[in-house]
Design a protein around this motif. Structure first.
Motif, PDB file in Angstrom:
ATOM      1  N   ASN A  66       3.252  22.486  14.792  1.00 14.22           N
ATOM      2  CA  ASN A  66       2.690  23.659  15.466  1.00 14.22           C
ATOM      3  C   ASN A  66       3.743  24.346  16.333  1.00 14.22           C
ATOM      4  O   ASN A  66       3.699  25.560  16.549  1.00 14.22           O
ATOM      5  N   SER A  67       4.700  23.553  16.817  1.00 17.34           N
ATOM      6  CA  SER A  67       5.778  24.106  17.659  1.00 17.34           C
ATOM      7  C   SER A  67       6.663  25.069  16.870  1.00 17.34           C
ATOM      8  O   SER A  67       7.293  25.963  17.455  1.00 17.34           O
ATOM      9  N   LEU A  68       6.733  24.889  15.558  1.00 18.40           N
ATOM     10  CA  LEU A  68       7.529  25.787  14.728  1.00 18.40           C
ATOM     11  C   LEU A  68       7.047  27.229  14.890  1.00 18.40           C
ATOM     12  O   LEU A  68       7.859  28.159  14.965  1.00 18.40           O
ATOM     13  N   TYR A  69       5.722  27.404  14.941  1.00 23.02           N
ATOM     14  CA  TYR A  69       5.178  28.755  15.108  1.00 23.02           C
ATOM     15  C   TYR A  69       5.549  29.322  16.471  1.00 23.02           C
ATOM     16  O   TYR A  69       6.007  30.473  16.579  1.00 23.02           O
ATOM     17  N   TYR A  78      11.918  27.811  26.032  1.00 27.60           N
ATOM     18  CA  TYR A  78      10.957  26.911  25.386  1.00 27.60           C
ATOM     19  C   TYR A  78      11.354  25.458  25.638  1.00 27.60           C
ATOM     20  O   TYR A  78      12.365  24.981  25.123  1.00 27.60           O
ATOM     21  N   ASP A  79      10.564  24.777  26.463  1.00 30.15           N
ATOM     22  CA  ASP A  79      10.759  23.360  26.759  1.00 30.15           C
ATOM     23  C   ASP A  79       9.691  22.528  26.071  1.00 30.15           C
ATOM     24  O   ASP A  79       8.524  22.966  25.982  1.00 30.15           O
ATOM     25  N   ILE A  80      10.063  21.349  25.633  1.00 34.05           N
ATOM     26  CA  ILE A  80       9.115  20.403  25.042  1.00 34.05           C
ATOM     27  C   ILE A  80       9.237  19.076  25.775  1.00 34.05           C
ATOM     28  O   ILE A  80      10.341  18.625  26.079  1.00 34.05           O
ATOM     29  N   VAL A  81       8.089  18.464  26.067  1.00 35.80           N
ATOM     30  CA  VAL A  81       8.056  17.106  26.610  1.00 35.80           C
ATOM     31  C   VAL A  81       7.361  16.231  25.578  1.00 35.80           C
ATOM     32  O   VAL A  81       6.179  16.432  25.281  1.00 35.80           O
ATOM     33  N   GLU A  82       8.093  15.291  25.003  1.00 36.58           N
ATOM     34  CA  GLU A  82       7.541  14.403  23.980  1.00 36.58           C
ATOM     35  C   GLU A  82       8.123  12.998  24.179  1.00 36.58           C
ATOM     36  O   GLU A  82       9.290  12.758  23.888  1.00 36.58           O
ATOM     37  N   PRO A  83       7.311  12.039  24.668  1.00 38.67           N
ATOM     38  CA  PRO A  83       7.824  10.699  24.960  1.00 38.67           C
ATOM     39  C   PRO A  83       8.004   9.794  23.744  1.00 38.67           C
ATOM     40  O   PRO A  83       8.694   8.781  23.821  1.00 38.67           O
ATOM     41  N   PHE A  95      12.536  21.243  12.433  1.00 36.57           N
ATOM     42  CA  PHE A  95      13.166  22.495  12.858  1.00 36.57           C
ATOM     43  C   PHE A  95      14.427  22.785  12.038  1.00 36.57           C
ATOM     44  O   PHE A  95      14.673  23.922  11.628  1.00 36.57           O
ATOM     45  N   LYS A  96      15.200  21.742  11.797  1.00 37.25           N
ATOM     46  CA  LYS A  96      16.428  21.908  11.006  1.00 37.25           C
ATOM     47  C   LYS A  96      16.092  22.331   9.583  1.00 37.25           C
ATOM     48  O   LYS A  96      16.721  23.244   9.021  1.00 37.25           O
ATOM     49  N   LYS A  97      15.088  21.674   9.003  1.00 34.40           N
ATOM     50  CA  LYS A  97      14.696  21.972   7.623  1.00 34.40           C
ATOM     51  C   LYS A  97      14.232  23.415   7.477  1.00 34.40           C
ATOM     52  O   LYS A  97      14.501  24.071   6.460  1.00 34.40           O
ATOM     53  N   ASN A  98      13.520  23.930   8.487  1.00 32.24           N
ATOM     54  CA  ASN A  98      12.971  25.287   8.415  1.00 32.24           C
ATOM     55  C   ASN A  98      13.863  26.336   9.084  1.00 32.24           C
ATOM     56  O   ASN A  98      13.457  27.485   9.244  1.00 32.24           O
ATOM     57  N   LYS A  99      15.063  25.890   9.491  1.00 36.39           N
ATOM     58  CA  LYS A  99      16.088  26.794  10.025  1.00 36.39           C
ATOM     59  C   LYS A  99      15.583  27.600  11.221  1.00 36.39           C
ATOM     60  O   LYS A  99      15.787  28.819  11.321  1.00 36.39           O
ATOM     61  N   ILE A 100      14.912  26.888  12.125  1.00 32.94           N
ATOM     62  CA  ILE A 100      14.418  27.486  13.367  1.00 32.94           C
ATOM     63  C   ILE A 100      15.106  26.782  14.535  1.00 32.94           C
ATOM     64  O   ILE A 100      15.257  25.558  14.527  1.00 32.94           O
ATOM     65  N   LYS A 101      15.505  27.543  15.528  1.00 32.69           N
ATOM     66  CA  LYS A 101      16.229  26.995  16.674  1.00 32.69           C
ATOM     67  C   LYS A 101      15.396  25.921  17.382  1.00 32.69           C
ATOM     68  O   LYS A 101      14.245  26.153  17.732  1.00 32.69           O
ATOM     69  N   ILE A 102      15.995  24.756  17.597  1.00 31.97           N
ATOM     70  CA  ILE A 102      15.302  23.636  18.239  1.00 31.97           C
ATOM     71  C   ILE A 102      15.130  23.909  19.735  1.00 31.97           C
ATOM     72  O   ILE A 102      16.090  24.291  20.412  1.00 31.97           O
ATOM     73  N   PRO A 103      13.919  23.735  20.265  1.00 31.18           N
ATOM     74  CA  PRO A 103      13.690  23.929  21.705  1.00 31.18           C
ATOM     75  C   PRO A 103      14.408  22.861  22.531  1.00 31.18           C
ATOM     76  O   PRO A 103      15.013  21.932  21.988  1.00 31.18           O
ATOM     77  N   ASN A 104      14.324  22.976  23.845  1.00 35.32           N
ATOM     78  CA  ASN A 104      14.866  21.964  24.741  1.00 35.32           C
ATOM     79  C   ASN A 104      13.901  20.781  24.777  1.00 35.32           C
ATOM     80  O   ASN A 104      12.794  20.903  25.299  1.00 35.32           O
ATOM     81  N   ILE A 105      14.298  19.661  24.194  1.00 33.75           N
ATOM     82  CA  ILE A 105      13.405  18.506  24.064  1.00 33.75           C
ATOM     83  C   ILE A 105      13.668  17.494  25.171  1.00 33.75           C
ATOM     84  O   ILE A 105      14.812  17.050  25.359  1.00 33.75           O
TER      85      ILE A 105
END
Length: 381
Positions: A66-69, A78-83, A95-105
């Protein structure tokens, strides 16, 4: 909200122990996936244009489908918190596969997360439940929000959860002790496949559905009411919900309600529509607010008993089956005036009491609740 005097398995510990992130969506057709997300967020007042001008924080996005959208809307920040480490790996891969910039994880828990900025939009879907430690985090999320910012959370009406809780109980009879998660998943995929085929637009991976909704001991603890959410915060406006179940013919000049007035107005319609969450294909049953509250309390207590039994008696499936029969008999007697409720409970009882595992239920087979519902809250001060 409730605390327990025994060790509770939460989502993170279940995922980490099994090295899984069972929340994957079908994104083979990314355009179609984006259309679904766009429709949902537009209904909730979060247009692509608004997201593009916002600082966004997303909490617990799982594998990031869902984050891809959201990332594709090009937010200012865009920040993401995922433990869950397994989920972080999936996010980066997707994100790499769909060529979209990865957020700050941020691969940490929300409890440990600190931010130097405040956010315009905070998204937390399908994670916070009714456990005491999780409820407290709603307040933390709210402190991270800018004035006039939006906090998007999901909640679970008790009726919306019922069909899948009954499937979990049915799984107690189907499974055996000492089966690993791979074996359990295989057995339950085969057992529930015909039911999942009735969901024509199911976007979730079936294997993940089995692991997260049926096998996961933490899932029943996800029960969260909108009333519980708004009790944790002050100075808010309920901006939008999905599904929307209120008819509003009021005059805009009359809208000078306090938080309390707005909450009561929302909850009145919520409980009057409480049976409409039982089956996503049904939306025409109206009951009194008082009856809706009664149903919620009964199911809420039932869920906690199942949750407690499963967490204290992991893999003691024979005991869990016998105990569930007793609970379901008591539950059925409290819903005599509601045919759909009693029919799916009765079918579950019939299955649990028979000697074999041959499926003989029909109403439950096609019943899937409006399990995950959305509330978008605006911070007003």
């Amino acid at each position: 909200m409730k605390s327990f005097n025994f060790k509770v398995i939460d989502h993170l510990s279940f995922y980490s122990e099994n090295k899984i992130s069972p929340v994957n969506q079908n994104i083979l057709n990314l355009k179609k996936h984006f259309m679904r997300r766009s429709y949902l967020y537009n209904k909730l007042g979060l247009s692509k244009n608004l997201i593009s001008k916002s600082r966004v924080l997303e909490i617990g996005p799982g594998s990031g489908h869902n984050s891809l959208y959201t990332a594709n809307c090009n937010p200012l920040f865009y920040d993401i918190v995922e433990p869950n480490t397994s989920a972080v790996k999936e996010i980066k891969k997707n994100f790499k596969k769909n060529k979209i910039k990865i957020p700050n994880i941020n691969n940490i828990t929300l409890e440990k997360f600190k931010s130097e900025i405040k956010y315009d939009i905070i998204i937390c879907e399908g994670w916070i439940g009714s456990l005491e430690n999780e409820i407290k985090l709603i307040k933390k999320i709210y402190t991270l929000l800018n004035k006039n910012g939006f906090m998007l959370l999901t909640y679970q009406p008790a009726t919306g959860m019922l069909a899948n809780v009954l499937r979990k109980i049915i799984s107690f009879k189907v499974l055996k002790a000492n089966q690993n998660i791979k074996k359990k998943t295989s057995i339950l995929l085969n057992f529930f496949n015909d039911e999942l085929l009735t969901l024509k637009n199911m976007s979730r991976n079936k294997k993940d559905w089995v692991q997260d909704v049926i096998i996961n001991p933490a899932i029943i603890g996800s029960f969260l009411t909108p009333e519980t959410i708004v009790k944790q915060i002050n100075d808010y406006s309920i901006f939008e919900t999905y599904p929307k179940f209120t008819d509003d013919w009021s005059w805009y000049k009359d809208h000078t309600y306090s938080n309390k007035d707005q909450k009561n107005f929302f909850l009145k319609f919520f409980y009057e529509n409480y049976l409409n969450f039982l089956d996503f294909t049904d939306s025409k049953i109206n009951i009194s607010e008082k009856e809706g509250i009664r149903i919620e309390k009964i199911l809420y207590n039932f869920y906690y008993k199942v949750f407690e039994a499963e967490n204290k008696n992991l893999e003691n499936y024979k005991y869990l089956t016998i105990y569930s029969i007793r609970l379901l008999e008591e539950l059925k007697n409290k819903f005599k005036s509601h045919k759909k409720l009693t029919s799916i409970i009765t079918e579950t009882l019939i299955f649990l009491k028979q000697k074999n595992n041959k499926k003989k239920y029909y109403v439950l087979k096609k019943t899937f609740g409006r399990e995950l519902n959305y509330i978008n809250i605006q911070k007003t001060k």
